[in-house]
Design an enzyme around this catalytic site. Structure first.
Site, PDB file in Angstrom:
ATOM      1  N   VAL A 163      31.085  33.378  39.414  1.00  0.00           N
ATOM      2  CA  VAL A 163      32.491  33.792  39.423  1.00  0.00           C
ATOM      3  C   VAL A 163      32.873  34.177  40.844  1.00  0.00           C
ATOM      4  O   VAL A 163      32.179  34.979  41.475  1.00  0.00           O
ATOM      5  CB  VAL A 163      32.730  35.029  38.520  1.00  0.00           C
ATOM      6  CG1 VAL A 163      34.208  35.388  38.467  1.00  0.00           C
ATOM      7  CG2 VAL A 163      32.174  34.810  37.126  1.00  0.00           C
ATOM      8  N   PHE A 164      33.990  33.620  41.337  1.00  0.00           N
ATOM      9  CA  PHE A 164      34.456  33.973  42.682  1.00  0.00           C
ATOM     10  C   PHE A 164      35.533  35.050  42.575  1.00  0.00           C
ATOM     11  O   PHE A 164      36.472  34.920  41.790  1.00  0.00           O
ATOM     12  CB  PHE A 164      35.040  32.739  43.377  1.00  0.00           C
ATOM     13  CG  PHE A 164      35.565  33.004  44.762  1.00  0.00           C
ATOM     14  CD1 PHE A 164      34.704  33.314  45.803  1.00  0.00           C
ATOM     15  CD2 PHE A 164      36.932  32.940  45.034  1.00  0.00           C
ATOM     16  CE1 PHE A 164      35.182  33.559  47.091  1.00  0.00           C
ATOM     17  CE2 PHE A 164      37.424  33.177  46.312  1.00  0.00           C
ATOM     18  CZ  PHE A 164      36.546  33.485  47.345  1.00  0.00           C
ATOM     19  N   GLY A 165      35.392  36.099  43.365  1.00  0.00           N
ATOM     20  CA  GLY A 165      36.389  37.159  43.417  1.00  0.00           C
ATOM     21  C   GLY A 165      37.035  37.195  44.786  1.00  0.00           C
ATOM     22  O   GLY A 165      36.340  37.175  45.807  1.00  0.00           O
ATOM     23  N   TYR A 166      38.358  37.252  44.800  1.00  0.00           N
ATOM     24  CA  TYR A 166      39.092  37.312  46.073  1.00  0.00           C
ATOM     25  C   TYR A 166      40.068  38.491  46.081  1.00  0.00           C
ATOM     26  O   TYR A 166      40.769  38.718  47.061  1.00  0.00           O
ATOM     27  CB  TYR A 166      39.833  35.994  46.334  1.00  0.00           C
ATOM     28  CG  TYR A 166      40.816  35.638  45.233  1.00  0.00           C
ATOM     29  CD1 TYR A 166      40.385  34.953  44.093  1.00  0.00           C
ATOM     30  CD2 TYR A 166      42.151  36.009  45.318  1.00  0.00           C
ATOM     31  CE1 TYR A 166      41.263  34.643  43.065  1.00  0.00           C
ATOM     32  CE2 TYR A 166      43.033  35.701  44.302  1.00  0.00           C
ATOM     33  CZ  TYR A 166      42.587  35.026  43.175  1.00  0.00           C
ATOM     34  OH  TYR A 166      43.476  34.736  42.158  1.00  0.00           O
ATOM     35  N   GLY A 167      40.141  39.220  44.967  1.00  0.00           N
ATOM     36  CA  GLY A 167      41.013  40.392  44.864  1.00  0.00           C
ATOM     37  C   GLY A 167      40.170  41.566  44.410  1.00  0.00           C
ATOM     38  O   GLY A 167      39.120  41.859  44.994  1.00  0.00           O
ATOM     39  N   SER A 168      40.595  42.199  43.313  1.00  0.00           N
ATOM     40  CA  SER A 168      39.878  43.399  42.854  1.00  0.00           C
ATOM     41  C   SER A 168      38.437  43.099  42.465  1.00  0.00           C
ATOM     42  O   SER A 168      37.586  43.995  42.474  1.00  0.00           O
ATOM     43  CB  SER A 168      40.611  44.042  41.678  1.00  0.00           C
ATOM     44  OG  SER A 168      40.638  43.163  40.575  1.00  0.00           O
ATOM     45  N   GLU A 228      41.631  39.456  33.410  1.00  0.00           N
ATOM     46  CA  GLU A 228      42.388  38.499  34.218  1.00  0.00           C
ATOM     47  C   GLU A 228      43.400  37.718  33.370  1.00  0.00           C
ATOM     48  O   GLU A 228      43.787  36.612  33.732  1.00  0.00           O
ATOM     49  CB  GLU A 228      41.432  37.523  34.928  1.00  0.00           C
ATOM     50  CG  GLU A 228      40.351  38.189  35.773  1.00  0.00           C
ATOM     51  CD  GLU A 228      40.900  38.989  36.963  1.00  0.00           C
ATOM     52  OE1 GLU A 228      41.922  38.588  37.538  1.00  0.00           O
ATOM     53  OE2 GLU A 228      40.304  40.033  37.281  1.00  0.00           O
TER      54      GLU A 228
HETATM   55  C1  SIN Z   1      40.157  38.231  41.768  1.00  0.00           C
HETATM   56  O1  SIN Z   1      39.806  39.338  42.139  1.00  0.00           O
HETATM   57  O2  SIN Z   1      39.444  37.241  41.995  1.00  0.00           O
HETATM   58  C2  SIN Z   1      41.400  37.986  40.976  1.00  0.00           C
HETATM   59  C3  SIN Z   1      42.537  38.852  41.358  1.00  0.00           C
HETATM   60  C4  SIN Z   1      42.400  40.281  40.970  1.00  0.00           C
HETATM   61  O3  SIN Z   1      41.952  40.589  39.850  1.00  0.00           O
HETATM   62  O4  SIN Z   1      42.735  41.139  41.790  1.00  0.00           O
END
Ligand code: SIN
Length: 188
Positions: free
Chosen positions: A5-10, A86
């Protein structure tokens, strides 16, 4: 079976599920933008907050982290959790993930990424672009069940700096939020 899983935010600073490995790296062809409306985490239906989504952007890279989840049980738990957390992100894509900017060989293929698309039918909460000042003001005034929207941007800024990423959009916006907050303090 293995899930990445890639995360780019929280997801960068709070996974919320059990994982075996966490890699810092990037995906190609996307920019991180504060264009997603949030009525369930960082805002309310009456006053949506703003969180990040990804916008296709030729030649750009987006840094973040990839989590490896192994074993059927952990994978199921992580997926069920993420589908709720999400749920305002309408699209899932599977992309190549890189850890080394000097190679074209992905470290992992098929990392799962949640995206809030600009399609208002599929993603009614999408807010899209606005001026830095407008976005900053919206962030300052929004708060939801997961906390104030301003905490989200400051935590994101910190989490990105911790992984060695200086994201201009995030830093400009965080600075605009700080500036407006200090102006509000001086006025009161
Ligand atoms: C993420 O973190 O990849 C999705 C955006 C978020 O939940 O902030």
């Amino acid at each position: 079976m293995v899930l990445w899983v890639f995360g780019y935010g929280s997801l960068i600073w709070k996974a919320g599920f059990r994982y075996e490995e966490r890699l810092v790296g990037f995906i190609n062809g996307y920019s991180r933008v504060f264009y997603q409306g949030s009525t369930d985490h960082r805002g309310t239906p009456d006053y949506p907050g703003r969180t990040v989504t990804l916008e296709p952007s030729h030649g750009e890279v987006c840094w973040g982290v990839a989590y490896k989840v192994s074993g059927e049980e952990d994978e199921q738990i992580a997926l069920s959790y993420l589908e709720v957390r999400e749920k305002q992100y309408d699209t899932k894509v599977y992309l190549d993930f890189f850890t080394d900017p000097n190679t074209t060989t992905p470290a992992v293929s098929g990392v799962m990424v949640y995206i809030g698309s600009p399609n208002k039918k599929l993603n009614p909460n999408y807010l899209g672009p606005a001026s830095l000042e407008e976005i900053a003001e919206q962030i300052i005034n929004a708060e939801g069940p997961s906390g104030p929207n301003r905490d989200y941007i400051f935590q994101l800024e910190n989490a990105l700096l911790e992984i060695g990423c200086e994201d201009k959009h995030v830093m400009d916006l965080a600075n605009a939020v700080r500036k407006t907050l200090s102006e509000m303090k001086m006025d009161s």
